[in-house]
Each structure stands twice: as structure tokens, then as C-alpha cells.
Design a protein around this motif. Structure first.
Motif, PDB file in Angstrom:
ATOM      1  N   ARG A 172      -0.826   8.781   1.364  1.00  0.00           N
ATOM      2  CA  ARG A 172      -2.010   9.798   1.539  1.00  0.00           C
ATOM      3  C   ARG A 172      -2.339   9.841   3.053  1.00  0.00           C
ATOM      4  N   PHE A 221       0.768  -1.215   0.001  1.00  0.00           N
ATOM      5  CA  PHE A 221      -0.017   0.112   0.176  1.00  0.00           C
ATOM      6  C   PHE A 221       0.931   1.239  -0.058  1.00  0.00           C
ATOM      7  N   TRP A 236      -7.782   4.501   6.762  1.00  0.00           N
ATOM      8  CA  TRP A 236      -8.123   4.903   5.228  1.00  0.00           C
ATOM      9  C   TRP A 236      -7.983   3.625   4.355  1.00  0.00           C
ATOM     10  N   ILE A 237      -6.854   2.636   4.696  1.00  0.00           N
ATOM     11  CA  ILE A 237      -6.776   1.318   3.717  1.00  0.00           C
ATOM     12  C   ILE A 237      -8.078   0.459   3.967  1.00  0.00           C
ATOM     13  N   TYR A 280     -10.370   2.292   1.425  1.00  0.00           N
ATOM     14  CA  TYR A 280      -9.996   2.832   0.241  1.00  0.00           C
ATOM     15  C   TYR A 280      -8.859   1.948  -0.660  1.00  0.00           C
ATOM     16  N   GLY A 281      -8.464   0.905   0.490  1.00  0.00           N
ATOM     17  CA  GLY A 281      -7.363   0.269  -0.040  1.00  0.00           C
ATOM     18  C   GLY A 281      -8.023  -1.008  -1.012  1.00  0.00           C
ATOM     19  N   LEU A 313     -11.747   6.865  -5.553  1.00  0.00           N
ATOM     20  CA  LEU A 313     -10.822   6.052  -4.521  1.00  0.00           C
ATOM     21  C   LEU A 313     -11.298   4.615  -4.599  1.00  0.00           C
ATOM     22  N   ALA A 345      -9.149   1.325  -5.980  1.00  0.00           N
ATOM     23  CA  ALA A 345      -8.743   0.220  -5.372  1.00  0.00           C
ATOM     24  C   ALA A 345      -9.210  -1.011  -6.015  1.00  0.00           C
ATOM     25  N   TRP A 347       1.186   3.945  -1.953  1.00  0.00           N
ATOM     26  CA  TRP A 347       0.367   5.136  -2.067  1.00  0.00           C
ATOM     27  C   TRP A 347      -0.716   5.335  -1.111  1.00  0.00           C
ATOM     28  N   ASP A 348      -1.401   4.396  -0.484  1.00  0.00           N
ATOM     29  CA  ASP A 348      -2.376   4.462   0.275  1.00  0.00           C
ATOM     30  C   ASP A 348      -1.692   5.114   1.725  1.00  0.00           C
ATOM     31  N   HIS A 349      -0.639   4.401   2.107  1.00  0.00           N
ATOM     32  CA  HIS A 349       0.137   4.871   3.164  1.00  0.00           C
ATOM     33  C   HIS A 349       0.716   6.531   3.068  1.00  0.00           C
TER      34      HIS A 349
END
Length: 290
Positions: free
Chosen positions: A37, A31, A125-126, A129-130, A239, A243, A33-35
Motif C-alpha cells: 500500500r 509488513f 505509512w507504517i 498504520y503498521g 487501518l 494493525a 501488505w503495508d509495504h
């Protein structure tokens, strides 16, 4: 390697002993990109605590030098993930963070709260949106990683489990989120910074999208008008579509570290960890009234 092979690799490790390896696999392979953000949002949330937001406004680091502060924070925290706690680079990064914090009279609870955001916000978040949810193994490793970091930052009474991190964060935000004019300036400067990463015609859309990702307590604390429901729906749908697309991609073959993020603009010719951050004048601490 198939899409869920790395998760199976993670589940074969011990989250209490191998927490750095697990956290590195999760944040730089699964993750990245997610981390990035989520950690941006984690730091942003802290501004809504007036004692934190006011102090950041007084230093002017996040209003007058927002890009540099963003770069330095990302690079210092990222160096620990990349190199570990016991390497020269890891120790240098932690020493720089401690040297900067020692200049200010920061409440222990505020330091503990900031640490909690690094644990809780990425998980939330993950999960939302992950391309998959975080496993219990990853949550335990994340809590262990930030306990280790927190001890090295001199933070006291660090929560033990993910649930304790989450409980502390929720209670602290309920008790302390509130309005502060300086914090609003820091928030506006951060939103402007994020918009500056994209072509100028998109600045308004980027700001609107950023506001659409804020929950109601944050919007109230900064006194922002709630985003239009359609805007929030479009942003969240985009988002979730991302995913689903990522889930269909092959897994990453190489890690993506913070120093590789395109949002870091200030060091095109490279950097030295020992030179990052601010260098306060010895013997001149800045005290902050809560």
C-alpha cells in the motif's frame, strides 16, 4: 517464533552491510501488505509534480494501460527485493527499468524525488498504520537499500541518511507540487484501477477511501474536494484496527513477495522479467519539457 523475534533478528544485523536482508525481512515478513500500500501511495505522490505527472500522461501508460503499468512496476521492483542486485533476475529487472527511463528526458531531481518517496512514504505509512513502528536499524537499512538501487539506476547525488531522504522529499514537494491537467488524468485512472480490484458496487466506497488517505498537499495539487471528516476518520480507524489485529497474530513463516500480490492481474500464466515494461523504438527518444 514470537511476534517480536524477527525484529530482534533484524537488530543483530548490520544495516550498512546487511541492508538487503534487513529490507527483505521488513518488507516481505513484517509488513508485506503495508509495504504494498505504501509503495502504491509513493508512486501516486509523484504524479503531483507536474513534470512527472505530465510525462506519464503523455506516455499514456498510466491512462490507457494502467493495470499493465502497475503490474510491471511492481514485478520489476519486487524482483530486486526478492533476488538481490547481483543475481541474473535482479540485473534483468534493473536493466529493464533503465531501458525504459532512457527513452525520456527526465530531470535528475525528479528521479531523485521518486527514489525518496520509496524511502519516506513506507516509513510514514507504517508508523501510522503498521502493527509496530519501524526501528532505527530498519530505517538505516532502507536508506542503504535505496542508495544501492539508485546508483544502479544512474541517479546522482543520492541522499545518504533517512533524514536526508525525508528532507529532500519535503522540500521538493513544497517547491514543486502543483496542478496539471494530464497529471489529474493519471490520478483519476489510478483511482479507477484501484476501485476495479473490488466488486463493482464497492467502487465508490473504494475511491472515497483512497481519497481519504491523501494529505492536503496532494488533494490541492489534483484539485480534489477534501473528503468528509467522518470518511477520513472511518478509514484511518479501520487501518488502525487492522494493525491491532495483526499485532496479535503469529509472525509470518514465509515471505510474501510482490509477484504474489492479488492486485497483479495481467500475467495469470506467468511472466519473464525481460519481457516486462515498454520497448521504445531505438533512436527515437521522447523529450519532455519541464
Amino acid at each position: 517464533m514470537k511476534r517480536y523475534d524477527r525484529l530482534r533478528q533484524i537488530q543483530q544485523l548490520d544495516p550498512e552491510r546487511d541492508f538487503l536482508e534487513i529490507y527483505r525481512l521488513t518488507s516481505t515478513y513484517e509488513f508485506p501488505w503495508d509495504h504494498t500500500r505504501a509503495l502504491e501511495l509513493a508512486l501516486y505522490r509523484t504524479y503531483a509534480v507536474p513534470s512527472i505527472g505530465r510525462l506519464l500522461a503523455e506516455t499514456a501508460e498510466l491512462t490507457d494501460r494502467c493495470q499493465k503499468r502497475y503490474d510491471d512496476t511492481s514485478l520489476l521492483l519486487g524482483a530486486v527485493v526478492e533476488h538481490g542486485f547481483e543475481t541474473e533476475d535482479g540485473r534483468t529487472a534493473i536493466r529493464r527499468v533503465n531501458q525504459m527511463h532512457q527513452r525520456y528526458d527526465i530531470a535528475d531531481d525528479d528521479m531523485r524525488y521518486v527514489l525518496c518517496t520509496f524511502v519516506v512514504v513506507p516509513k510514514r505509512w507504517i508508523d501510522r498504520y503498521g502493527w509496530r513502528r519501524l526501528s532505527e536499524h530498519e530505517l538505516r537499512a532502507t536508506a542503504a537499500y535505496y542508495r544501492a538501487l539508485g546508483r544502479r539506476l544512474g541517479i546522482k547525488e543520492i541522499p545518504e541518511s533517512y533524514q536526508e531522504f525525508e528532507d529532500f522529499l519535503d522540500a521538493y514537494e513544497e517547491a514543486h507540487f502543483g496542478w496539471d491537467a494530464g497529471a489529474r488524468q493519471v490520478s483519476d485512472a489510478t483511482l479507477d484501477l484501484m476501485a476495479s480490484w473490488y466488486p463493482r458496487p464497492l467502487a465508490g466506497a473504494v475511491r472515497a477511501a483512497s481519497l481519504a488517505l491523501l494529505d492536503e498537499p496532494l488533494l490541492r495539487a489534483f484539485r480534489y474536494q477534501p473528503p468528509a471528516p467522518l470518511t477520513r476518520t472511518l478509514v484511518e480507524s479501520a487501518l488502525r484496527l487492522r494493525a491491532r489485529a495483526v499485532r496479535l497474530l503469529p509472525p509470518r513463516r514465509t515471505p510474501h513477495y510482490a509477484r504474489q500480490n492479488p492486485e497483479i492481474k495481467g500475467y495469470p500464466n506467468g511472466f519473464r522479467l525481460a519481457d516486462l515494461g515498454t520497448f521504445p523504438t531505438p533512436g527515437c527518444p521522447v523529450h519532455h519539457e519541464n
